[in-house]
Motif scaffolding. Structure first.
Motif, PDB file in Angstrom:
ATOM      1  N   LEU A 288      -1.236   1.927 -12.010  1.00 45.73           N
ATOM      2  CA  LEU A 288      -2.170   1.312 -11.067  1.00 45.73           C
ATOM      3  C   LEU A 288      -2.463  -0.133 -11.445  1.00 45.73           C
ATOM      4  N   THR A 289      -2.494  -0.436 -12.737  1.00 46.30           N
ATOM      5  CA  THR A 289      -2.728  -1.826 -13.155  1.00 46.30           C
ATOM      6  C   THR A 289      -1.578  -2.734 -12.734  1.00 46.30           C
ATOM      7  N   VAL A 290      -0.375  -2.192 -12.707  1.00 47.93           N
ATOM      8  CA  VAL A 290       0.783  -2.969 -12.242  1.00 47.93           C
ATOM      9  C   VAL A 290       0.621  -3.297 -10.763  1.00 47.93           C
ATOM     10  N   PHE A 291       0.176  -2.325  -9.981  1.00 46.80           N
ATOM     11  CA  PHE A 291      -0.013  -2.569  -8.551  1.00 46.80           C
ATOM     12  C   PHE A 291      -1.133  -3.572  -8.294  1.00 46.80           C
ATOM     13  N   VAL A 292      -2.182  -3.534  -9.089  1.00 49.59           N
ATOM     14  CA  VAL A 292      -3.256  -4.517  -8.942  1.00 49.59           C
ATOM     15  C   VAL A 292      -2.740  -5.912  -9.291  1.00 49.59           C
ATOM     16  N   ALA A 293      -1.952  -6.027 -10.340  1.00 49.01           N
ATOM     17  CA  ALA A 293      -1.385  -7.333 -10.723  1.00 49.01           C
ATOM     18  C   ALA A 293      -0.457  -7.862  -9.636  1.00 49.01           C
TER      19      ALA A 293
ATOM     20  N   TYR B 270       0.815  -1.211   0.000  1.00 43.51           N
ATOM     21  CA  TYR B 270       0.000   0.000   0.000  1.00 43.51           C
ATOM     22  C   TYR B 270       0.848   1.260   0.000  1.00 43.51           C
ATOM     23  N   PHE B 271       2.064   1.167   0.518  1.00 40.93           N
ATOM     24  CA  PHE B 271       2.952   2.326   0.507  1.00 40.93           C
ATOM     25  C   PHE B 271       3.476   2.586  -0.898  1.00 40.93           C
ATOM     26  N   ALA B 272       3.598   1.542  -1.699  1.00 46.18           N
ATOM     27  CA  ALA B 272       4.107   1.691  -3.065  1.00 46.18           C
ATOM     28  C   ALA B 272       3.195   2.557  -3.934  1.00 46.18           C
ATOM     29  N   PRO B 273       1.864   2.338  -3.965  1.00 48.20           N
ATOM     30  CA  PRO B 273       1.021   3.247  -4.745  1.00 48.20           C
ATOM     31  C   PRO B 273       1.029   4.673  -4.196  1.00 48.20           C
ATOM     32  N   PHE B 274       1.168   4.810  -2.880  1.00 52.31           N
ATOM     33  CA  PHE B 274       1.271   6.147  -2.290  1.00 52.31           C
ATOM     34  C   PHE B 274       2.510   6.857  -2.821  1.00 52.31           C
ATOM     35  N   LEU B 275       3.646   6.149  -2.843  1.00 52.80           N
ATOM     36  CA  LEU B 275       4.872   6.731  -3.399  1.00 52.80           C
ATOM     37  C   LEU B 275       4.721   7.070  -4.876  1.00 52.80           C
TER      38      LEU B 275
ATOM     39  N   ILE C 278      -5.855   0.621  -3.348  1.00 52.44           N
ATOM     40  CA  ILE C 278      -4.708   1.085  -4.129  1.00 52.44           C
ATOM     41  C   ILE C 278      -5.001   2.451  -4.750  1.00 52.44           C
ATOM     42  N   PHE C 279      -6.202   2.640  -5.284  1.00 51.00           N
ATOM     43  CA  PHE C 279      -6.578   3.935  -5.845  1.00 51.00           C
ATOM     44  C   PHE C 279      -6.575   5.017  -4.769  1.00 51.00           C
ATOM     45  N   LEU C 280      -7.050   4.674  -3.583  1.00 56.52           N
ATOM     46  CA  LEU C 280      -7.063   5.630  -2.486  1.00 56.52           C
ATOM     47  C   LEU C 280      -5.640   6.029  -2.098  1.00 56.52           C
ATOM     48  N   ALA C 281      -4.752   5.046  -1.971  1.00 64.95           N
ATOM     49  CA  ALA C 281      -3.359   5.345  -1.623  1.00 64.95           C
ATOM     50  C   ALA C 281      -2.698   6.198  -2.709  1.00 64.95           C
ATOM     51  N   PHE C 282      -2.948   5.865  -3.968  1.00 66.16           N
ATOM     52  CA  PHE C 282      -2.395   6.640  -5.080  1.00 66.16           C
ATOM     53  C   PHE C 282      -2.939   8.069  -5.050  1.00 66.16           C
ATOM     54  N   GLY C 283      -4.241   8.190  -4.807  1.00 62.66           N
ATOM     55  CA  GLY C 283      -4.863   9.516  -4.735  1.00 62.66           C
ATOM     56  C   GLY C 283      -4.335  10.344  -3.577  1.00 62.66           C
ATOM     57  N   LEU C 284      -4.114   9.706  -2.430  1.00 64.16           N
ATOM     58  CA  LEU C 284      -3.525  10.431  -1.300  1.00 64.16           C
ATOM     59  C   LEU C 284      -2.125  10.918  -1.636  1.00 64.16           C
ATOM     60  N   GLY C 285      -1.364  10.078  -2.314  1.00 61.59           N
ATOM     61  CA  GLY C 285      -0.024  10.489  -2.733  1.00 61.59           C
ATOM     62  C   GLY C 285      -0.074  11.667  -3.695  1.00 61.59           C
TER      63      GLY C 285
ATOM     64  N   THR D  94       4.992  10.847  -6.867  1.00 58.09           N
ATOM     65  CA  THR D  94       5.862  11.186  -7.995  1.00 58.09           C
ATOM     66  C   THR D  94       5.077  11.571  -9.252  1.00 58.09           C
ATOM     67  N   TYR D  95       3.767  11.657  -9.141  1.00 57.14           N
ATOM     68  CA  TYR D  95       2.902  11.919 -10.295  1.00 57.14           C
ATOM     69  C   TYR D  95       3.136  10.880 -11.394  1.00 57.14           C
ATOM     70  N   ALA D  96       3.236   9.623 -11.001  1.00 58.49           N
ATOM     71  CA  ALA D  96       3.415   8.526 -11.955  1.00 58.49           C
ATOM     72  C   ALA D  96       2.160   8.420 -12.830  1.00 58.49           C
ATOM     73  N   PRO D  97       2.286   7.859 -14.024  1.00 59.75           N
ATOM     74  CA  PRO D  97       1.108   7.702 -14.886  1.00 59.75           C
ATOM     75  C   PRO D  97       0.084   6.753 -14.260  1.00 59.75           C
ATOM     76  N   LEU D  98      -1.176   6.997 -14.568  1.00 63.29           N
ATOM     77  CA  LEU D  98      -2.267   6.203 -13.996  1.00 63.29           C
ATOM     78  C   LEU D  98      -2.213   4.739 -14.411  1.00 63.29           C
TER      79      LEU D  98
END
Length: 127
Positions: free
Chosen positions: A33-38, A17-22, A79-86, A26-30
């Motif tokens: 997120l599919t990589v994190f789900v996989a 969960y910390f990985a999508p936050f990071l 994962i989307f929530l963690a990414f959004g918080l980041g 970094t404003y990584a491309p959306l």
């Protein structure tokens, strides 16, 4: 010893969960997120082997599919929530200058780490 094992499993799993936050920081491309789900689905297969036998005990793979889809959807939202918080923190403080591979490597490292600490072959991983 069990308390230390529980803490170690929690720390190793928190990397998922910390990985999508990071990545959000970094404003990584959306599409990342599919990589994190996989990676999460891989983690689920490696660390919860009992669900495969339990869900197909009735002889139908439908129960397994329902369980896998339900678990995956729950984690997709997390994962989307963690990414959004980041992304939110990055919009306030500016994007972090981390390499794109770092959040991915952190999430991938969570799979063997939690497998080594959790010992799923002995039953359910620590809660």
């Amino acid at each position: 010893m069990a308390r230390l094992q529980n803490a170690g499993f929690a720390v190793a799993t928190s990397f998922l969960y910390f990985a999508p936050f990071l990545a959000g920081l970094t404003y990584a491309p959306l599409i990342l997120l599919t990589v994190f789900v996989a990676i999460y689905v891989l983690w689920l297969a490696a660390n919860r082997p009992a669900i495969w036998a339990e869900a197909t005990r009735g002889g139908t793979p439908v129960a397994l599919a329902v369980h896998l889809v339900g678990s995956t959807l729950t984690q997709v939202l997390t994962i989307f929530l963690a990414f959004g918080l980041g992304r939110g923190f990055a919009s306030l403080a500016g994007p972090a200058t981390l390499p794109l591979w770092l959040p991915i490597a952190l999430a991938v490292a969570a799979v063997p780490l939690s497998r080594l600490i959790g010992h799923p072959e002995r039953g359910a991983p620590p809660a």
